[in-house]
Design a protein around this motif. Structure first.
Motif, short mmCIF file in Angstrom:
data_model
loop_
_atom_site.label_atom_id
_atom_site.label_comp_id
_atom_site.label_asym_id
_atom_site.label_seq_id
_atom_site.Cartn_x
_atom_site.Cartn_y
_atom_site.Cartn_z
N GLY A 122 26.43 14.52 8.22
CA GLY A 122 27.14 14.21 9.58
C GLY A 122 28.45 14.84 9.34
N ARG A 123 29.48 14.15 10.16
CA ARG A 123 30.75 14.75 10.36
C ARG A 123 31.75 13.58 10.04
N ALA A 124 32.96 14.14 9.55
CA ALA A 124 34.34 13.48 9.34
C ALA A 124 35.30 14.18 10.09
N SER A 125 36.33 13.45 10.38
CA SER A 125 37.37 14.50 11.12
C SER A 125 38.92 13.65 10.56
N VAL A 126 39.68 14.30 10.42
CA VAL A 126 41.16 13.65 10.47
C VAL A 126 42.07 14.58 11.10
N SER A 127 43.06 13.94 11.66
CA SER A 127 44.43 14.66 12.40
C SER A 127 45.67 14.30 11.77
N PHE A 128 46.35 15.58 11.62
CA PHE A 128 47.80 15.54 11.28
C PHE A 128 48.92 15.80 12.28
N GLN A 129 49.87 15.01 12.33
CA GLN A 129 51.06 15.21 13.14
C GLN A 129 52.14 15.29 12.27
N ALA A 130 53.14 16.59 12.50
CA ALA A 130 54.34 16.47 11.47
C ALA A 130 55.35 15.42 11.79
N LEU A 131 55.80 14.81 10.53
CA LEU A 131 56.84 13.83 10.41
C LEU A 131 58.03 14.33 11.22
N THR A 132 58.66 13.36 11.96
CA THR A 132 60.06 13.73 12.19
C THR A 132 60.96 12.87 11.78
N ALA A 133 60.71 11.46 11.47
CA ALA A 133 61.63 10.66 11.10
C ALA A 133 61.72 10.44 9.56
N GLY A 134 62.62 9.74 8.85
CA GLY A 134 62.78 9.48 7.72
C GLY A 134 63.65 10.00 6.92
N ALA A 135 64.08 9.87 5.42
CA ALA A 135 65.08 10.35 4.70
C ALA A 135 64.83 11.51 4.26
N THR A 136 65.98 12.38 3.80
CA THR A 136 66.08 13.36 2.76
C THR A 136 65.97 13.12 1.40
N VAL A 137 64.97 13.67 0.52
CA VAL A 137 65.34 13.21 -0.92
C VAL A 137 65.76 14.48 -1.49
N LYS A 138 66.85 14.52 -2.48
CA LYS A 138 67.29 15.80 -3.06
C LYS A 138 67.09 15.47 -4.28
N LEU A 139 66.23 16.32 -5.04
CA LEU A 139 65.95 16.27 -6.58
C LEU A 139 66.47 17.26 -6.98
N VAL A 140 67.68 16.94 -8.04
CA VAL A 140 68.38 17.81 -8.68
C VAL A 140 67.57 18.18 -10.24
N VAL A 141 66.86 19.42 -10.09
CA VAL A 141 66.24 19.63 -11.20
C VAL A 141 66.39 21.14 -11.21
N PRO A 142 66.37 21.94 -12.35
CA PRO A 142 66.46 23.33 -12.32
C PRO A 142 65.02 23.75 -12.02
N TYR A 143 65.19 24.95 -11.29
CA TYR A 143 63.80 25.61 -10.81
C TYR A 143 63.09 26.28 -12.10
N HIS A 144 61.72 25.87 -12.32
CA HIS A 144 60.92 26.26 -13.29
C HIS A 144 59.63 26.68 -12.67
N GLN A 145 58.92 27.83 -12.92
CA GLN A 145 57.67 27.91 -12.16
C GLN A 145 56.80 27.04 -12.96
N ASP A 146 56.84 26.47 -14.01
CA ASP A 146 55.69 25.74 -14.57
C ASP A 146 56.04 24.34 -14.36
N LEU A 147 57.10 23.87 -13.56
CA LEU A 147 57.25 22.68 -13.07
C LEU A 147 56.51 22.05 -11.99
N ASN A 148 55.77 20.91 -11.81
CA ASN A 148 55.06 20.32 -10.79
C ASN A 148 55.60 19.08 -10.45
N VAL A 149 55.95 18.78 -9.20
CA VAL A 149 56.70 17.76 -8.84
C VAL A 149 55.71 17.36 -7.35
N ALA A 150 55.88 15.74 -7.67
CA ALA A 150 55.30 15.01 -6.65
C ALA A 150 56.00 13.85 -6.30
#
Length: 230
Positions: A122-150
Motif C-alpha cells: 500500500g502507501r504511506a505519506s508524510v509532509s514537512f513544512q519548514a520551521l519558522t519559530a524557535g530559538a537558535t542553539v549555538k554549539l561552540v566546538v571546533p570543526y572536525h570532519q569526523d565529528l557528528n552532532v545531533a
C-alpha cells in the motif's frame, strides 16, 4: 520476464525463491516434479511519498529525505520539486528527516523529523513544512570532519552503546557550520538531547539541555567522552 534454466534438478518437488529488493516482496514456492514452466507474480512493497515545503510554502529542491530504521540503518532519496518517493523499505516504524543535500553558507530550512509507519503493502505519506519559530542553539566546538552532532528536540533516552547511536541521533535537527561554531536554528522550546560522536575515536558525548522559546542559547560542552561499548 525472467527465464531460468537448470539442467540437473533433483527428482521431486523443487523449492523456488525469488527476490527483487527494489520494491517487491520475496516469494517462496514449490515447483512440482514434471513442471517445465511456472508463472508467478511478485507483490509490490509499500510506497512512501514525502512532500516538503519551505517557510513560504514553496516546494524544495536541493534537499535529501533520510529514512532511519529502528536499527539505525539509513536509506535516502533526493527531493525533486518538493517530492520524493521510496519503496523497498522493510515494514516498520522509521524516522524521516529532510536535510540539505550539501553544505551551503546560506541559511537552510529546518524541518522537525517525523515518524512514519511503513506497511507491508500500500502507501504511506508524510509532509514537512519548514520551521519558522524557535530559538537558535549555538554549539561552540571546533570543526572536525569526523565529528557528528545531533540535537534532538523533546529529548531521547541516553544511548549506552555504539549500536544505539544511529537510531537515537536520527530525530536530530539539521545544523550549519559557521566560522566559530555550529548553529541549530528554529529549535522548539523545552528539553533537547545533545549527542556528539567521533568517527576517528570510539567515544561519544550525551547531555540534556533546556532550550528557551526564543533568542540564542550558547553551549560549550565539556565533551566528557564516554567509551562506545559494543
Amino acid at each position: 520476464l525472467f527465464v531460468f534454466k537448470e539442467h540437473a534438478l533433483a527428482s521431486g518437488p523443487v523449492a523456488l525463491e525469488l527476490s527483487e529488493p527494489m520494491g517487491h516482496h520475496p516469494l517462496r514456492m514449490s515447483v512440482g516434479e514434471g513442471q517445465d514452466a511456472v508463472t508467478v507474480r511478485l507483490e509490490p512493497m509499500a510506497l512512501v511519498s514525502v512532500t516538503a515545503k519551505d517557510a513560504r510554502g514553496r516546494p524544495l529542491d536541493g534537499y535529501v529525505v533520510w529514512f532511519t530504521a529502528p536499527d539505525g540503518e539509513e536509506t535516502s532519496s533526493p527531493l525533486d520539486r518538493g517530492q520524493a518517493w521510496e519503496s523497498g523499505l522493510t515494514p516498520g516504524t522509521y524516522v524521516v528527516s529532510v536535510l540539505p543535500a550539501r553544505y551551503t553558507v546560506q541559511e537552510s530550512s529546518t524541518f522537525l523529523p517525523q515518524r512514519v509507519v511503513v506497511p507491508e503493502r500500500g502507501r504511506a505519506s508524510v509532509s514537512f513544512q519548514a520551521l519558522t519559530a524557535g530559538a537558535t542553539v549555538k554549539l561552540v566546538v571546533p570543526y572536525h570532519q569526523d565529528l557528528n552532532v545531533a540535537l534532538v528536540p523533546g529529548g531521547v533516552a541516553h544511548p549506552t552503546k555504539e549500536e544505539e547511536l544511529g537510531a537515537r541521533m536520527a530525530p536530530g535537527l539539521s545544523a550549519q557550520w559557521e566560522e566559530d561554531a555550529l548553529y541549530f536554528r528554529h529549535v522548539p522550546a523545552g528539553r533537547a538531547t545533545l549527542m556528539l560522536t567521533s568517527d576517528a575515536l570510539p567515544r561519544f558525548h550525551v547531555s540534556d539541555v533546556a532550550v528557551p522559546k526564543e533568542g540564542t542559547l550558547v553551549l560549550t560542552p565539556r565533551r566528557d567522552w564516554k567509551p562506545q561499548i559494543g
